[in-house]
Write a protein that holds these residues in place. Structure first.
Motif, PDB file in Angstrom:
ATOM      1  N   MET A   1       7.586  -4.264   8.783  1.00 37.18           N
ATOM      2  CA  MET A   1       6.785  -3.505   7.820  1.00 37.18           C
ATOM      3  C   MET A   1       7.379  -3.666   6.431  1.00 37.18           C
ATOM      4  O   MET A   1       8.574  -3.448   6.229  1.00 37.18           O
ATOM      5  CB  MET A   1       6.755  -2.017   8.211  1.00 37.18           C
ATOM      6  N   ALA A   2       6.554  -4.091   5.441  1.00 44.20           N
ATOM      7  CA  ALA A   2       7.017  -4.291   4.077  1.00 44.20           C
ATOM      8  C   ALA A   2       6.240  -3.393   3.138  1.00 44.20           C
ATOM      9  O   ALA A   2       5.047  -3.170   3.320  1.00 44.20           O
ATOM     10  CB  ALA A   2       6.839  -5.755   3.676  1.00 44.20           C
ATOM     11  N   ASP A   3       6.941  -2.884   2.126  1.00 40.05           N
ATOM     12  CA  ASP A   3       6.253  -2.010   1.186  1.00 40.05           C
ATOM     13  C   ASP A   3       5.504  -2.843   0.149  1.00 40.05           C
ATOM     14  O   ASP A   3       5.674  -4.048   0.041  1.00 40.05           O
ATOM     15  CB  ASP A   3       7.226  -1.038   0.521  1.00 40.05           C
ATOM     16  N   ARG A   4       4.650  -2.174  -0.590  1.00 43.13           N
ATOM     17  CA  ARG A   4       3.803  -2.831  -1.570  1.00 43.13           C
ATOM     18  C   ARG A   4       3.772  -2.022  -2.871  1.00 43.13           C
ATOM     19  O   ARG A   4       3.962  -0.809  -2.873  1.00 43.13           O
ATOM     20  CB  ARG A   4       2.356  -2.939  -1.054  1.00 43.13           C
ATOM     21  N   ALA A   5       3.501  -2.724  -3.962  1.00 36.78           N
ATOM     22  CA  ALA A   5       3.206  -2.082  -5.234  1.00 36.78           C
ATOM     23  C   ALA A   5       1.725  -2.264  -5.510  1.00 36.78           C
ATOM     24  O   ALA A   5       1.213  -3.384  -5.471  1.00 36.78           O
ATOM     25  CB  ALA A   5       4.031  -2.706  -6.357  1.00 36.78           C
ATOM     26  N   MET A   6       1.013  -1.172  -5.748  1.00 41.45           N
ATOM     27  CA  MET A   6      -0.412  -1.245  -6.083  1.00 41.45           C
ATOM     28  C   MET A   6      -0.576  -1.161  -7.594  1.00 41.45           C
ATOM     29  O   MET A   6      -0.001  -0.283  -8.240  1.00 41.45           O
ATOM     30  CB  MET A   6      -1.197  -0.116  -5.416  1.00 41.45           C
ATOM     31  N   VAL A   7      -1.382  -2.074  -8.140  1.00 37.54           N
ATOM     32  CA  VAL A   7      -1.656  -2.099  -9.575  1.00 37.54           C
ATOM     33  C   VAL A   7      -3.167  -2.072  -9.778  1.00 37.54           C
ATOM     34  O   VAL A   7      -3.883  -2.944  -9.268  1.00 37.54           O
ATOM     35  CB  VAL A   7      -1.079  -3.362 -10.244  1.00 37.54           C
ATOM     36  N   THR A   8      -3.663  -1.075 -10.511  1.00 38.60           N
ATOM     37  CA  THR A   8      -5.093  -1.039 -10.820  1.00 38.60           C
ATOM     38  C   THR A   8      -5.335  -1.738 -12.160  1.00 38.60           C
ATOM     39  O   THR A   8      -4.449  -1.792 -13.016  1.00 38.60           O
ATOM     40  CB  THR A   8      -5.633   0.399 -10.882  1.00 38.60           C
ATOM     41  N   ALA A  23       6.010  -9.110  -9.041  1.00 36.21           N
ATOM     42  CA  ALA A  23       6.104 -10.242  -8.110  1.00 36.21           C
ATOM     43  C   ALA A  23       7.388 -11.015  -8.340  1.00 36.21           C
ATOM     44  O   ALA A  23       8.030 -11.483  -7.382  1.00 36.21           O
ATOM     45  CB  ALA A  23       4.888 -11.154  -8.270  1.00 36.21           C
ATOM     46  N   ALA A  24       7.797 -11.161  -9.597  1.00 35.46           N
ATOM     47  CA  ALA A  24       9.040 -11.862  -9.917  1.00 35.46           C
ATOM     48  C   ALA A  24      10.249 -11.142  -9.333  1.00 35.46           C
ATOM     49  O   ALA A  24      11.286 -11.763  -9.059  1.00 35.46           O
ATOM     50  CB  ALA A  24       9.184 -12.007 -11.424  1.00 35.46           C
ATOM     51  N   GLN A  25      10.117  -9.832  -9.123  1.00 34.25           N
ATOM     52  CA  GLN A  25      11.183  -9.054  -8.477  1.00 34.25           C
ATOM     53  C   GLN A  25      11.151  -9.192  -6.961  1.00 34.25           C
ATOM     54  O   GLN A  25      12.017  -8.656  -6.267  1.00 34.25           O
ATOM     55  CB  GLN A  25      11.050  -7.575  -8.846  1.00 34.25           C
ATOM     56  N   GLY A  26      10.120  -9.883  -6.441  1.00 31.83           N
ATOM     57  CA  GLY A  26       9.999 -10.070  -5.002  1.00 31.83           C
ATOM     58  C   GLY A  26       9.162  -9.020  -4.299  1.00 31.83           C
ATOM     59  O   GLY A  26       9.146  -8.969  -3.063  1.00 31.83           O
ATOM     60  N   ARG A  27       8.423  -8.210  -5.057  1.00 34.57           N
ATOM     61  CA  ARG A  27       7.607  -7.161  -4.458  1.00 34.57           C
ATOM     62  C   ARG A  27       6.272  -7.708  -3.958  1.00 34.57           C
ATOM     63  O   ARG A  27       5.629  -8.493  -4.638  1.00 34.57           O
ATOM     64  CB  ARG A  27       7.310  -6.047  -5.475  1.00 34.57           C
ATOM     65  N   GLY A  28       5.846  -7.255  -2.802  1.00 33.96           N
ATOM     66  CA  GLY A  28       4.495  -7.500  -2.357  1.00 33.96           C
ATOM     67  C   GLY A  28       3.542  -6.647  -3.173  1.00 33.96           C
ATOM     68  O   GLY A  28       3.928  -5.591  -3.690  1.00 33.96           O
ATOM     69  N   LEU A  29       2.301  -7.102  -3.304  1.00 32.77           N
ATOM     70  CA  LEU A  29       1.371  -6.449  -4.211  1.00 32.77           C
ATOM     71  C   LEU A  29       0.049  -6.111  -3.537  1.00 32.77           C
ATOM     72  O   LEU A  29      -0.375  -6.776  -2.601  1.00 32.77           O
ATOM     73  CB  LEU A  29       1.078  -7.349  -5.415  1.00 32.77           C
ATOM     74  N   ALA A  76      -2.276   4.612   3.915  1.00 32.85           N
ATOM     75  CA  ALA A  76      -2.001   3.827   5.124  1.00 32.85           C
ATOM     76  C   ALA A  76      -0.504   3.784   5.425  1.00 32.85           C
ATOM     77  O   ALA A  76       0.330   3.698   4.512  1.00 32.85           O
ATOM     78  CB  ALA A  76      -2.546   2.410   4.953  1.00 32.85           C
ATOM     79  N   GLY A  77      -0.173   3.829   6.701  1.00 32.56           N
ATOM     80  CA  GLY A  77       1.233   3.782   7.101  1.00 32.56           C
ATOM     81  C   GLY A  77       1.783   2.385   7.248  1.00 32.56           C
ATOM     82  O   GLY A  77       2.998   2.166   7.193  1.00 32.56           O
ATOM     83  N   THR A  78       0.911   1.390   7.441  1.00 30.49           N
ATOM     84  CA  THR A  78       1.349   0.001   7.566  1.00 30.49           C
ATOM     85  C   THR A  78       1.474  -0.618   6.185  1.00 30.49           C
ATOM     86  O   THR A  78       0.581  -0.474   5.348  1.00 30.49           O
ATOM     87  CB  THR A  78       0.334  -0.808   8.393  1.00 30.49           C
ATOM     88  N   ASP A  79       2.588  -1.342   5.941  1.00 25.92           N
ATOM     89  CA  ASP A  79       2.857  -1.897   4.615  1.00 25.92           C
ATOM     90  C   ASP A  79       2.592  -0.852   3.540  1.00 25.92           C
ATOM     91  O   ASP A  79       1.725  -1.013   2.675  1.00 25.92           O
ATOM     92  CB  ASP A  79       1.996  -3.144   4.360  1.00 25.92           C
ATOM     93  N   PRO A  80       3.349   0.242   3.576  1.00 25.86           N
ATOM     94  CA  PRO A  80       3.034   1.379   2.698  1.00 25.86           C
ATOM     95  C   PRO A  80       3.227   1.056   1.218  1.00 25.86           C
ATOM     96  O   PRO A  80       3.977   0.148   0.844  1.00 25.86           O
ATOM     97  CB  PRO A  80       4.040   2.443   3.152  1.00 25.86           C
ATOM     98  N   VAL A  81       2.536   1.826   0.399  1.00 21.21           N
ATOM     99  CA  VAL A  81       2.635   1.671  -1.056  1.00 21.21           C
ATOM    100  C   VAL A  81       3.841   2.464  -1.553  1.00 21.21           C
ATOM    101  O   VAL A  81       3.860   3.692  -1.479  1.00 21.21           O
ATOM    102  CB  VAL A  81       1.349   2.157  -1.748  1.00 21.21           C
ATOM    103  N   SER A  82       4.837   1.742  -2.051  1.00 22.00           N
ATOM    104  CA  SER A  82       6.044   2.391  -2.565  1.00 22.00           C
ATOM    105  C   SER A  82       6.010   2.548  -4.077  1.00 22.00           C
ATOM    106  O   SER A  82       6.843   3.252  -4.654  1.00 22.00           O
ATOM    107  CB  SER A  82       7.288   1.586  -2.184  1.00 22.00           C
ATOM    108  N   MET A  83       5.041   1.869  -4.712  1.00 17.27           N
ATOM    109  CA  MET A  83       4.907   1.975  -6.172  1.00 17.27           C
ATOM    110  C   MET A  83       3.435   1.886  -6.535  1.00 17.27           C
ATOM    111  O   MET A  83       2.703   1.041  -6.013  1.00 17.27           O
ATOM    112  CB  MET A  83       5.691   0.863  -6.869  1.00 17.27           C
TER     113      MET A  83
END
Length: 252
Positions: A1-8, A23-29, A76-83
């Motif tokens: 399970m990997a966290d994600r950053a959501m950007v509107t 993304a340059a920091q390695g975050r999933g989006l 959602a609990g899968t690949d949760p949004v951490s940012m």
């Protein structure tokens, strides 16, 4: 399970820059915007350059069903949004009394009620996990008596200050990012004559986001990129309102 950053509002301007730097920091989006074609183009470019997972969520944040889909993804609990980066927004070119009521209410929704709804949904998982970050893209206009845009941004600044105080001890940092004039599509969409703004007042999107992310790491509740806008914000908060209103009439 990997966290994600959501950007509107992720396909242009500060939203696109946030996506690139995260993304340059390695975050999933998770990229959210109305235009599905532009979303996929942006996602594809990020995947190819940075090799991070990127979800796309085409959604019109003026549409209740689309907002519900975004809220569901935040919960959602899968690949949760951490940012969460609440960046979507636009300006209205006319004065308050000249705008249609529907336009003003939609404007209020995109800058205030929708970010509050998304923040509320994101907080549920963040607080349960004891970690998370929320960035509300506001504006230095929020420190001035200037139109409904400034009033809405003032509300988001105050909300962010309170929320950071309320949730920082529980692991969640909430920050209002308050830029001034930035070279993005924002003013072009308004049909604004940008030549009326002195060159020294314009900021670069990469610098705004970079400084904002540093302030977020430092746990700040409010980030005002650049020394010159810090000075202007100080003046706006301390000078007579009549003077500030006249000066702000040309601002973002």
């Amino acid at each position: 399970m990997a966290d994600r950053a959501m950007v509107t509002g992720a396909t242009a301007g500060l939203g696109a820059e946030f996506a690139d730097q995260l993304a340059a920091q390695g975050r999933g989006l998770i990229l959210v915007a109305r235009n599905a074609v532009r979303l996929e183009e942006k996602a594809s470019g990020i995947r190819n350059r940075w090799g991070v997972p990127v979800e796309v969520l085409a959604a019109d944040l003026h549409n209740d069903d689309d907002v519900r889909r975004v809220l569901d993804r935040l919960r959602a609990g899968t690949d949760p949004v951490s940012m969460l980066v609440n960046n979507a927004g636009y300006g209205l070119p006319k004065s308050f009394e000249a705008n249609a009521l529907e336009d003003e209410l939609n404007h209020a929704a995109i800058h205030l009620t929708v970010p509050l709804a998304l923040s509320h949904a994101a907080l549920q998982g963040m607080l349960a996990r004891g970690a998370g970050r929320i960035v509300n893209v506001a504006s230095v206009a929020g420190f001035t008596p200037r139109s409904t845009y400034g009033a809405l941004k003032a509300a988001m600044i105050n909300f962010s200050r309170w929320a950071n105080f309320a949730y920082a001890d529980r692991g969640v940092v909430v920050m209002a990012l308050c830029p001034g004039f930035v070279h993005t599509e924002f003013h072009d969409r308004m049909g604004m004559d940008k030549s009326s703004v002195p060159r020294w007042m314009w900021l670069n999107a990469a610098e705004v986001v970079g400084e904002g992310l540093k302030d977020l790491d430092a746990g700040k509740a409010v980030s005002i990129p650049s020394r010159r806008y810090k000075v202007l914000a100080f003046i706006a908060r301390n000078a007579p309102s009549s003077l500030v209103a006249r000066l702000a009439a040309r601002g973002r």
